[in-house]
Design a protein around this motif. Structure first.
Motif, short mmCIF file in Angstrom:
data_model
loop_
_atom_site.label_atom_id
_atom_site.label_comp_id
_atom_site.label_asym_id
_atom_site.label_seq_id
_atom_site.Cartn_x
_atom_site.Cartn_y
_atom_site.Cartn_z
N TRP A 183 3.96 87.20 13.81
CA TRP A 183 3.98 85.74 13.78
C TRP A 183 3.22 85.18 14.99
N THR A 184 2.72 83.97 14.83
CA THR A 184 2.09 83.24 15.93
C THR A 184 2.47 81.78 15.86
N VAL A 185 2.42 81.15 17.01
CA VAL A 185 2.55 79.70 17.11
C VAL A 185 1.27 79.23 17.78
N SER A 186 0.61 78.25 17.19
CA SER A 186 -0.60 77.70 17.81
C SER A 186 -0.39 76.21 18.06
N GLY A 187 -0.81 75.79 19.24
CA GLY A 187 -0.67 74.39 19.63
C GLY A 187 -1.20 74.22 21.04
N ASP A 188 -0.93 73.06 21.65
CA ASP A 188 -1.40 72.87 23.02
C ASP A 188 -0.56 73.72 23.96
N ALA A 189 -1.10 73.98 25.14
CA ALA A 189 -0.48 74.92 26.09
C ALA A 189 0.96 74.54 26.43
N GLY A 190 1.22 73.27 26.66
CA GLY A 190 2.58 72.83 27.02
C GLY A 190 3.57 73.07 25.90
N THR A 191 3.17 72.78 24.68
CA THR A 191 4.05 72.98 23.53
C THR A 191 4.33 74.47 23.33
N VAL A 192 3.30 75.29 23.43
CA VAL A 192 3.45 76.73 23.24
C VAL A 192 4.44 77.29 24.27
N GLU A 193 4.35 76.85 25.51
CA GLU A 193 5.27 77.33 26.55
C GLU A 193 6.71 76.92 26.24
N LYS A 194 6.90 75.70 25.75
CA LYS A 194 8.26 75.25 25.40
C LYS A 194 8.83 76.04 24.23
N VAL A 195 8.01 76.31 23.22
CA VAL A 195 8.47 77.07 22.06
C VAL A 195 8.79 78.50 22.47
N ARG A 196 8.07 79.03 23.43
CA ARG A 196 8.33 80.39 23.92
C ARG A 196 9.76 80.54 24.45
N GLU A 197 10.31 79.48 25.00
CA GLU A 197 11.69 79.52 25.51
C GLU A 197 12.69 79.81 24.40
N ARG A 198 12.34 79.49 23.16
CA ARG A 198 13.22 79.74 22.02
C ARG A 198 12.89 81.03 21.28
N LEU A 199 11.58 81.34 21.19
CA LEU A 199 11.14 82.45 20.34
C LEU A 199 10.76 83.72 21.09
N GLY A 200 10.56 83.64 22.39
CA GLY A 200 10.04 84.80 23.11
C GLY A 200 8.57 84.97 22.77
N GLY A 201 8.06 86.19 22.88
CA GLY A 201 6.65 86.43 22.58
C GLY A 201 5.78 86.32 23.81
N GLN A 202 4.48 86.53 23.62
CA GLN A 202 3.49 86.50 24.69
C GLN A 202 2.49 85.38 24.44
N VAL A 203 2.13 84.66 25.49
CA VAL A 203 1.15 83.59 25.37
C VAL A 203 -0.24 84.15 25.58
#
Length: 132
Positions: free
Chosen positions: A95-115
């Motif tokens: 899976w991936t999440v794509s968006g602006d850098a700030g949004t991706v960092e916030k979503v990482r707090e819930r989903l984990g993963g690597q930016v």
């Protein structure tokens, strides 16, 4: 003295390892809907194909696209092509999440993963004639 120094270094290494593990959540797994639920997203399904499923998410974290893949190879190929356009990508297993850098960092707090972040390549309009 030498033994104490070794213990101190070992304690510091252990603390760093424990702190590193505690700062990121366990990486999300599951279907697009399961990952979206963990991200607090009501997914707006955009693509439902055999090789990938893609949904738009509009949350308090921002707007982003969540994509799930049936294979690791399919995910890597998609990422390689997407990165030509630059941007920030949160990457998990299939899976991936794509968006602006700030949004991706916030979503990482819930989903984990690597930016993974890349700069866009030269505009596609500058290709020589005959290349698409």
């Amino acid at each position: 003295m030498r033994t104490r120094r070794t213990v101190t270094v070992g304690a510091v290494v252990s603390l760093v390892l424990l702190t590193g593990c505690a700062s990121a959540p366990e990486e999300a797994t599951g279907t697009l809907e399961q990952i979206a639920e963990r991200a607090d997203c009501a997914p707006d399904l955009q693509t439902d194909a055999a090789e990938l499923r893609q949904a738009k998410c509009a949350t308090d974290d921002g707007t982003y696209v969540l994509t799930t893949f049936t294979t690791d190879r399919g995910q890597r190929e998609w990422l390689n092509q997407a990165k030509d356009y630059g941007g920030s990508y949160l990457v998990g297993r299939k899976w991936t999440v794509s968006g602006d850098a700030g949004t991706v960092e916030k979503v990482r707090e819930r989903l984990g993963g690597q930016v993974e972040t890349t700069e866009p390549h030269a505009p596609h309009a500058s290709h020589s004639p005959g290349h698409h």
